[in-house]
Design a protein around this motif. Structure first.
Motif, short mmCIF file in Angstrom:
data_model
loop_
_atom_site.label_atom_id
_atom_site.label_comp_id
_atom_site.label_asym_id
_atom_site.label_seq_id
_atom_site.Cartn_x
_atom_site.Cartn_y
_atom_site.Cartn_z
N UNK A 111 38.43 156.52 93.19
CA UNK A 111 39.47 156.04 92.26
C UNK A 111 39.29 154.54 92.12
N UNK A 112 38.27 154.12 91.36
CA UNK A 112 37.93 152.70 91.30
C UNK A 112 39.02 151.82 90.72
N UNK A 113 39.87 152.39 89.88
CA UNK A 113 40.94 151.59 89.29
C UNK A 113 42.04 151.25 90.29
N UNK A 114 42.03 151.91 91.45
CA UNK A 114 43.11 151.71 92.42
C UNK A 114 42.83 150.57 93.40
N UNK A 115 41.61 150.03 93.40
CA UNK A 115 41.29 148.99 94.38
C UNK A 115 41.99 147.68 94.01
N UNK A 116 42.38 146.92 95.03
CA UNK A 116 43.00 145.61 94.79
C UNK A 116 42.87 144.76 96.05
N UNK A 117 43.03 143.47 95.87
CA UNK A 117 43.02 142.55 96.99
C UNK A 117 43.90 141.36 96.65
N UNK A 118 44.62 140.85 97.65
CA UNK A 118 45.53 139.73 97.44
C UNK A 118 45.03 138.51 98.22
N UNK A 119 45.02 137.36 97.56
CA UNK A 119 44.76 136.09 98.22
C UNK A 119 45.91 135.14 97.96
N UNK A 120 46.11 134.20 98.88
CA UNK A 120 47.15 133.20 98.75
C UNK A 120 46.53 131.84 98.49
N UNK A 121 47.21 131.03 97.71
CA UNK A 121 46.76 129.67 97.46
C UNK A 121 47.85 128.68 97.80
N UNK A 122 47.47 127.51 98.28
CA UNK A 122 48.41 126.47 98.64
C UNK A 122 47.90 125.14 98.12
N UNK A 123 48.69 124.46 97.27
CA UNK A 123 48.31 123.16 96.75
C UNK A 123 48.63 122.07 97.77
N UNK A 124 47.61 121.31 98.15
CA UNK A 124 47.76 120.28 99.19
C UNK A 124 47.03 119.01 98.78
N UNK A 125 47.38 117.91 99.43
CA UNK A 125 46.72 116.63 99.19
C UNK A 125 45.41 116.56 99.97
N UNK A 126 45.43 117.01 101.23
CA UNK A 126 44.26 116.89 102.09
C UNK A 126 44.06 118.20 102.86
#
Length: 236
Positions: A111-126
């Protein structure tokens, strides 16, 4: 081994797999746990012979797989410099094709349409300053900082938590939102995922890079991103 570009992955014409973030992902549907175990056992034997192994999760009615090479080589086309990154290589494509064959032998469908992955992003100065804190908080492993990436991104070797990447923030800047969620999905369902979010009350904020990347906001302005690797999508 050298990392593969998106068009090279597309040329492999894999049926059951989709490129999400760094790796190839597949979901096989199984009638019961015994069938899942049989599939994983067959895959394990093939992987031991190949000397390369997928990440495996067994769930209710499915087996999820990810193939990725943790020491792929990125070669800069301009200056010829090399970096070691976590990415898809030819060994992943070859093993994906073998797993397709094994699943077909057992009468299982993907079921190739069912695959997913989550990543998080954080905006930082350094990022170099704050990344050790996040490596410790998320994984307890200092080596998670910069694992498989030329930057400071946090990647847990055991994949217990989502990857955390860092965006650039000007010092003294006041962003509307510092934490971001990226949801990687198969290209054929990207628009449906956006449409579902809009139907639930969300708003499309930026679709200038659609279908590869679409920014959606909820009713309070919090933003998420739907991402599909169209460069690696199967040709034709």
């Amino acid at each position: 081994m050298d990392m593969l570009r998106g068009e090279q992955i597309a040329e492999a014409a894999l049926t059951d797999w989709r490129k999400l973030a760094q790796g190839l992902h597949a979901r096989y549907l199984v009638p019961d746990f015994a069938a899942a175990a049989r599939l994983v056992t067959a895959i394990g034997e093939a992987c031991d012979a190949a000397g390369h192994h997928p990440r495996v999760r067994i769930g209710d009615g499915h087996v999820d797989l990810e193939l990725v090479t943790t020491d792929a080589v990125y070669r800069d086309e301009d200056d010829g410099s090399e970096l070691v990154v976590e990415w898809v290589t030819q060994q992943d494509v070859d093993l994906a094709r073998e797993i397709e064959r094994l699943a077909a032998e057992q009468g299982l469908h993907a079921d190739p349409a069912a695959v997913s992955e989550v990543e998080l992003g954080l905006d930082v100065v350094a990022s170099g300053i704050v990344a050790p804190v996040w490596a410790a908080l998320l994984t307890g492993d200092p080596g998670a900082q910069g694992r498989g990436t030329p930057g400071d991104e946090i990647r847990d070797a055991t994949v217990r938590v989502p990857n955390l990447w860092f965006g650039d923030l000007d010092e003294g800047g006041t962003p509307a939102q510092r934490v971001h969620v990226e949801v990687y999905v198969a290209p054929e369902v990207a628009q449906a995922r956006v449409d579902a979010a809009v139907a639930a009350g969300g708003t499309v904020v930026d679709d200038s890079q659609s279908p590869g990347l679409t920014v959606v906001a909820d009713q309070e302005g919090n933003r998420g991103v739907v991402v599909a690797d169209t460069s690696a999508a199967r040709l034709g």
